[in-house]
Design a protein around this motif. Structure first.
Motif, mmCIF file in Angstrom:
data_model
loop_
_atom_site.group_PDB
_atom_site.id
_atom_site.type_symbol
_atom_site.label_atom_id
_atom_site.label_comp_id
_atom_site.label_asym_id
_atom_site.label_seq_id
_atom_site.Cartn_x
_atom_site.Cartn_y
_atom_site.Cartn_z
ATOM 1 N N VAL A 1 30.222 49.839 34.761
ATOM 2 C CA VAL A 1 30.086 48.589 34.001
ATOM 3 C C VAL A 1 31.354 47.769 34.186
ATOM 4 O O VAL A 1 32.472 48.285 34.084
ATOM 5 C CB VAL A 1 29.845 48.869 32.503
ATOM 6 N N GLY A 2 31.180 46.483 34.488
ATOM 7 C CA GLY A 2 32.316 45.595 34.698
ATOM 8 C C GLY A 2 32.448 44.580 33.575
ATOM 9 O O GLY A 2 31.450 44.090 33.046
ATOM 10 N N ILE A 3 33.679 44.274 33.195
ATOM 11 C CA ILE A 3 33.909 43.304 32.120
ATOM 12 C C ILE A 3 35.183 42.515 32.393
ATOM 13 O O ILE A 3 36.155 43.039 32.944
ATOM 14 C CB ILE A 3 33.990 44.020 30.747
ATOM 15 N N PHE A 4 35.151 41.224 32.017
ATOM 16 C CA PHE A 4 36.327 40.362 32.089
ATOM 17 C C PHE A 4 36.803 40.118 30.659
ATOM 18 O O PHE A 4 36.174 39.340 29.922
ATOM 19 C CB PHE A 4 35.983 39.028 32.764
ATOM 20 N N PRO A 5 37.877 40.762 30.225
ATOM 21 C CA PRO A 5 38.289 40.678 28.818
ATOM 22 C C PRO A 5 38.761 39.314 28.358
ATOM 23 O O PRO A 5 38.870 39.073 27.155
ATOM 24 C CB PRO A 5 39.427 41.711 28.731
ATOM 25 N N GLU A 6 39.032 38.393 29.284
ATOM 26 C CA GLU A 6 39.462 37.056 28.883
ATOM 27 C C GLU A 6 38.322 36.246 28.277
ATOM 28 O O GLU A 6 38.546 35.225 27.632
ATOM 29 C CB GLU A 6 40.050 36.311 30.082
ATOM 30 N N GLY A 7 37.075 36.685 28.476
ATOM 31 C CA GLY A 7 35.935 35.984 27.909
ATOM 32 C C GLY A 7 35.563 34.718 28.651
ATOM 33 O O GLY A 7 34.792 33.899 28.162
ATOM 34 N N GLY A 8 36.079 34.531 29.837
ATOM 35 C CA GLY A 8 35.790 33.351 30.638
ATOM 36 C C GLY A 8 36.847 33.194 31.717
ATOM 37 O O GLY A 8 37.798 33.980 31.798
ATOM 38 N N ILE A 9 36.684 32.171 32.556
ATOM 39 C CA ILE A 9 37.637 31.918 33.635
ATOM 40 C C ILE A 9 38.920 31.334 33.054
ATOM 41 O O ILE A 9 38.876 30.390 32.258
ATOM 42 C CB ILE A 9 37.016 30.954 34.667
ATOM 43 N N ARG A 10 40.057 31.903 33.448
ATOM 44 C CA ARG A 10 41.337 31.479 32.883
ATOM 45 C C ARG A 10 42.387 31.295 33.986
ATOM 46 O O ARG A 10 42.360 31.989 35.003
ATOM 47 C CB ARG A 10 41.849 32.510 31.885
ATOM 48 N N SER A 11 43.309 30.361 33.753
ATOM 49 C CA SER A 11 44.430 30.151 34.681
ATOM 50 C C SER A 11 45.666 29.785 33.872
ATOM 51 O O SER A 11 45.583 29.510 32.674
ATOM 52 C CB SER A 11 44.106 29.038 35.689
ATOM 53 N N GLY A 12 46.813 29.790 34.527
ATOM 54 C CA GLY A 12 48.054 29.391 33.869
ATOM 55 C C GLY A 12 48.376 30.259 32.667
ATOM 56 O O GLY A 12 48.223 31.471 32.679
ATOM 57 N N GLU A 13 48.824 29.628 31.576
ATOM 58 C CA GLU A 13 49.228 30.345 30.373
ATOM 59 C C GLU A 13 48.049 31.034 29.692
ATOM 60 O O GLU A 13 48.238 31.937 28.885
ATOM 61 C CB GLU A 13 49.898 29.382 29.387
ATOM 62 N N ASN A 14 46.824 30.587 29.979
ATOM 63 C CA ASN A 14 45.642 31.183 29.375
ATOM 64 C C ASN A 14 45.140 32.412 30.129
ATOM 65 O O ASN A 14 44.174 33.041 29.730
ATOM 66 C CB ASN A 14 44.501 30.154 29.302
ATOM 67 N N SER A 15 45.795 32.723 31.236
ATOM 68 C CA SER A 15 45.383 33.850 32.056
ATOM 69 C C SER A 15 45.936 35.160 31.518
ATOM 70 O O SER A 15 47.020 35.211 30.935
ATOM 71 C CB SER A 15 45.856 33.650 33.508
ATOM 72 N N LEU A 16 45.185 36.220 31.733
ATOM 73 C CA LEU A 16 45.634 37.561 31.375
ATOM 74 C C LEU A 16 46.909 37.924 32.125
ATOM 75 O O LEU A 16 47.697 38.754 31.662
ATOM 76 C CB LEU A 16 44.534 38.566 31.725
ATOM 77 N N LEU A 17 47.112 37.279 33.268
ATOM 78 C CA LEU A 17 48.297 37.564 34.074
ATOM 79 C C LEU A 17 49.549 36.890 33.515
ATOM 80 O O LEU A 17 50.648 37.154 33.978
ATOM 81 C CB LEU A 17 48.069 37.097 35.511
ATOM 82 N N SER A 18 49.359 36.030 32.526
ATOM 83 C CA SER A 18 50.492 35.323 31.937
ATOM 84 C C SER A 18 50.689 35.764 30.491
ATOM 85 O O SER A 18 51.154 36.861 30.235
ATOM 86 C CB SER A 18 50.259 33.813 32.039
ATOM 87 N N ASN A 19 50.308 34.904 29.532
ATOM 88 C CA ASN A 19 50.569 35.203 28.124
ATOM 89 C C ASN A 19 49.338 35.598 27.324
ATOM 90 O O ASN A 19 49.453 35.967 26.159
ATOM 91 C CB ASN A 19 51.224 33.988 27.439
ATOM 92 N N ALA A 20 48.145 35.483 27.902
ATOM 93 C CA ALA A 20 46.915 35.790 27.165
ATOM 94 C C ALA A 20 46.724 37.299 27.007
ATOM 95 O O ALA A 20 47.215 38.089 27.815
ATOM 96 C CB ALA A 20 45.720 35.170 27.883
ATOM 97 N N TRP A 21 45.984 37.658 25.964
ATOM 98 C CA TRP A 21 45.752 39.084 25.695
ATOM 99 C C TRP A 21 44.284 39.457 25.694
ATOM 100 O O TRP A 21 43.932 40.606 25.473
ATOM 101 C CB TRP A 21 46.399 39.471 24.360
ATOM 102 N N GLY A 22 43.408 38.500 25.923
ATOM 103 C CA GLY A 22 41.992 38.820 26.029
ATOM 104 C C GLY A 22 41.320 38.986 24.681
ATOM 105 O O GLY A 22 41.955 38.969 23.630
ATOM 106 N N LYS A 23 39.995 39.137 24.734
ATOM 107 C CA LYS A 23 39.199 39.362 23.531
ATOM 108 C C LYS A 23 39.288 40.837 23.135
ATOM 109 O O LYS A 23 39.376 41.715 23.993
ATOM 110 C CB LYS A 23 37.736 38.978 23.792
#
Length: 242
Positions: free
Chosen positions: A109-131
């Motif tokens: 099962v695959g899941i994207f914890p960000e809840g949608g497409i994200r970039s910049g500061e909203n990305s999991l790779l930056s400051n976001a922590w996901g749902k």
């Protein structure tokens, strides 16, 4: 069955994306060849699910927003490939139970914890922590977790990579980098709430570490990290969505 249809579609996607893109993959040996696992990745473009499905050697059944299932064609297709509809606004116990059921029956099962497409500061790779829901699924299912980082797929928003004339003349393809981490187990000796918090920190830290490994291994630059579709096309971004 959905798994066979999923497998065939993943192979077709692999051939399609060979035309505009070149994939660079690290950690493929970390993917279990049997048994259930939960694939958790950052999300930077609409191309991520088919690209990742084409790389993973087993069918991946993705959890996706319910709106994608409402179209007569897209909804039927997503169900055929084993997609699991999720109501992101009100929460969805049915999606959670269905995902747990599939994991307990050996599915991927695959899941994207960000809840949608994200970039910049909203990305999991930056400051976001996901749902928070993805840790609930992980702790309840007890399935092994494979963290994944993907970079570069947002470049496919640039039309030049899909233009056959330009492809013939320049032979320029978009580079896409993917890294899979080693399987992670859910902590069992802690209270559930503490286990979820710890697991969230571990998963996000692992995805960021994988992205850093891609950056170091391939010498990536800031421009290789997630950008919006408008930025990739050279357009001004509209107002940010809340």
């Amino acid at each position: 069955s959905p798994n066979w249809f999923n497998f065939v579609c993943a192979k077709i996607a692999g051939y399609i994306f060979c035309y505009p893109a070149k994939l660079h993959v690290l950690g493929l040996e970390n993917l279990p060849l049997s048994g259930a696992f939960l694939l958790i990745a950052n999300h930077i473009s609409h191309f991520d699910p088919p690209i990742l499905s084409s790389v993973v050697p087993r069918p991946v059944e993705w959890i996706a927003t319910r709106e994608l299932f409402e179209g007569p064609i897209s909804g039927r297709f997503l169900r055929w490939v084993g997609g699991i509809p999720l109501d992101r606004i009100r929460g969805d116990g049915h999606a959670l139970r269905e995902a747990i059921h599939r994991l307990r029956n050996g599915a991927v099962v695959g899941i994207f914890p960000e809840g949608g497409i994200r970039s910049g500061e909203n990305s999991l790779l930056s400051n976001a922590w996901g749902k928070p829901g993805f840790t609930t699924l992980a702790t309840l299912s007890r399935a092994p977790i494979i963290p994944c980082a993907i970079l570069g797929s947002d470049r496919l928003y640039e039309t030049k990579y899909w233009n056959p004339v330009q492809q013939i003349v320049t032979r320029q393809r978009a580079s896409i980098w993917i890294a899979f981490g080693k399987p992670m187990d859910c902590p069992t000796s802690l209270p559930r709430q503490h286990a979820r918090s710890l697991l969230q920190n571990q998963i996000i830290a692992s995805i960021r570490s994988l992205a850093a490994s891609l950056k170091e291994h391939f010498g990536l630059q800031a421009a290789d990290f997630p950008q919006t579709a408008q930025q990739r096309r050279g357009q001004k971004s509209g107002p940010k969505k809340k």
